[in-house]
Design a protein around this motif. Structure first.
Motif, PDB file in Angstrom:
ATOM      1  N   GLY A  50      50.413  17.022  79.034  1.00 18.05           N
ATOM      2  CA  GLY A  50      49.529  16.201  79.839  1.00 18.05           C
ATOM      3  C   GLY A  50      49.052  14.942  79.133  1.00 18.05           C
ATOM      4  O   GLY A  50      49.364  14.701  77.961  1.00 18.05           O
ATOM      5  N   LYS A  51      48.298  14.132  79.877  1.00 19.07           N
ATOM      6  CA  LYS A  51      47.729  12.887  79.364  1.00 19.07           C
ATOM      7  C   LYS A  51      46.233  13.079  79.128  1.00 19.07           C
ATOM      8  O   LYS A  51      45.537  13.650  79.971  1.00 19.07           O
ATOM      9  N   HIS A  52      45.741  12.551  77.989  1.00 19.57           N
ATOM     10  CA  HIS A  52      44.342  12.765  77.632  1.00 19.57           C
ATOM     11  C   HIS A  52      43.784  11.532  76.921  1.00 19.57           C
ATOM     12  O   HIS A  52      44.518  10.834  76.208  1.00 19.57           O
ATOM     13  N   THR A  53      42.497  11.290  77.094  1.00 17.65           N
ATOM     14  CA  THR A  53      41.804  10.251  76.333  1.00 17.65           C
ATOM     15  C   THR A  53      40.886  10.858  75.271  1.00 17.65           C
ATOM     16  O   THR A  53      40.519  10.179  74.320  1.00 17.65           O
ATOM     17  N   LYS A  54      40.519  12.120  75.450  1.00 18.99           N
ATOM     18  CA  LYS A  54      39.733  12.826  74.442  1.00 18.99           C
ATOM     19  C   LYS A  54      40.376  14.174  74.184  1.00 18.99           C
ATOM     20  O   LYS A  54      40.667  14.930  75.112  1.00 18.99           O
TER      21      LYS A  54
END
Length: 300
Positions: free
Chosen positions: A278-282
């Protein structure tokens, strides 16, 4: 008689288990187990079956790639620690990094014999934003190199094949700005690749991580590669892939840690044990020490 559940992915590794399935069943059965065999039918099917039925068995054996082992471990983590049966693993994938680290033979029949002859050893498990991984969480430019490199190229060229595949991606390198909180330090920099791992091999390549890897020491290895500042840095990076050595401290951030928090102003795509994460910023990654027991014939 102890009870064993054997869960296998019939499609893993070009379905090669079909050639030795009866032999594996004989080995496990003759090892003194009352055996139940369950072929998985879809992604996460093995997870669901073990969650529903695993507590009734003394041993859970599984066969497939890293994803199959991940599902099995993830399922056991839904149980109370004292109720988790030990796991035996028969790898049938194409890379099998974690199996190599555990000293499990490439021969599926020999791996089955290891389950019969081996003993359970505690093993750490990773937690990535609440999702389980066994041996590596990674992002960046070369994350899929080991998995995208054609097998016939690996067979002919060996580690040179990885270099060729990596060079195809050089023009696509996009540095990612990160803020990393680890071991009481705050690091802000741009990175093109990073991994948090609990293995001696990634993508069939050893010595990229360093020495002293312990699978049940409560610590994972953090290895992040900074953005090359000039063509010389880039060449050293590619040489590192070719020689399997990423020890240049000016380009590589490395340490051991039990927890790391990572923030980015942009979404970062991750791979967990070779599967899309998946894609994450934190990102919060931490170690669950000795969360499961894996059956091996060597100390880990």
């Amino acid at each position: 008689m102890p009870k064993m559940l054997f869960v296998f992915n019939p499609n893993s590794g070009k379905a090669r288990i079909k050639y030795v399935l009866l032999d594996i069943i004989k080995i496990l059965s003759r090892g003194g187990y009352d055996l139940t065999v369950y072929p998985t039918k879809a992604p996460r099917d093995g997870y669901k079956y073990v969650v529903s039925n695993g507590a009734a068995y003394d041993v859970i054996a599984c066969s497939g790639g890293d994803g199959t082992l991940n599902e099995t471990v993830d399922a056991l983590l839904t149980m109370e620690p004292q109720d988790r049966p030990p796991i035996g693993y028969i790898p049938s994938g194409s890379t099998n990094d974690f199996a190599n680290t555990l000293g499990i033979p490439k021969s599926m029949k020999d791996a089955a014999r290891c389950i019969v002859k081996g003993t359970p050893h505690p093993c750490d498990v990773g937690d990535f934003n609440g999702r389980t991984f066994n041996y590596v969480a990674a992002f960046g430019a070369f994350t899929d190199v080991s998995y995208a490199t054609p097998q016939d190229m690996k067979n002919v060229l060996g580690h040179q094949a990885y270099l060729i595949e990596a060079m195809k991606r050089v023009t696509d390198i996009r540095p990612i700005p990160l803020t990393i909180h680890v071991n009481g330090n705050i690091i802000r920099d741009e990175f093109i690749y990073g991994m948090i791992s609990n293995t001696t091999s990634v993508g069939g390549m050893k010595n990229l991580i360093g020495t002293g890897v312990g699978l049940n020491d409560g610590l994972f290895e953090l290895t992040f590669i900074r953005k090359p500042k000039n063509p010389i840095d880039l060449q050293q990076l590619l040489n590192g892939f070719m020689t399997q050595s990423m020890q240049d401290k000016t380009q590589v951030l490395s340490c051991k840690c039990s927890r790391v928090e990572i923030e980015s102003p942009q979404e970062v795509e991750w791979v967990l044990d070779g599967e899309y994460g998946g894609k994450h910023t934190k990102m919060v990654i931490e170690v669950k020490r000795s969360a499961v027991r894996l059956i091996t014939t060597q100390d880990i």
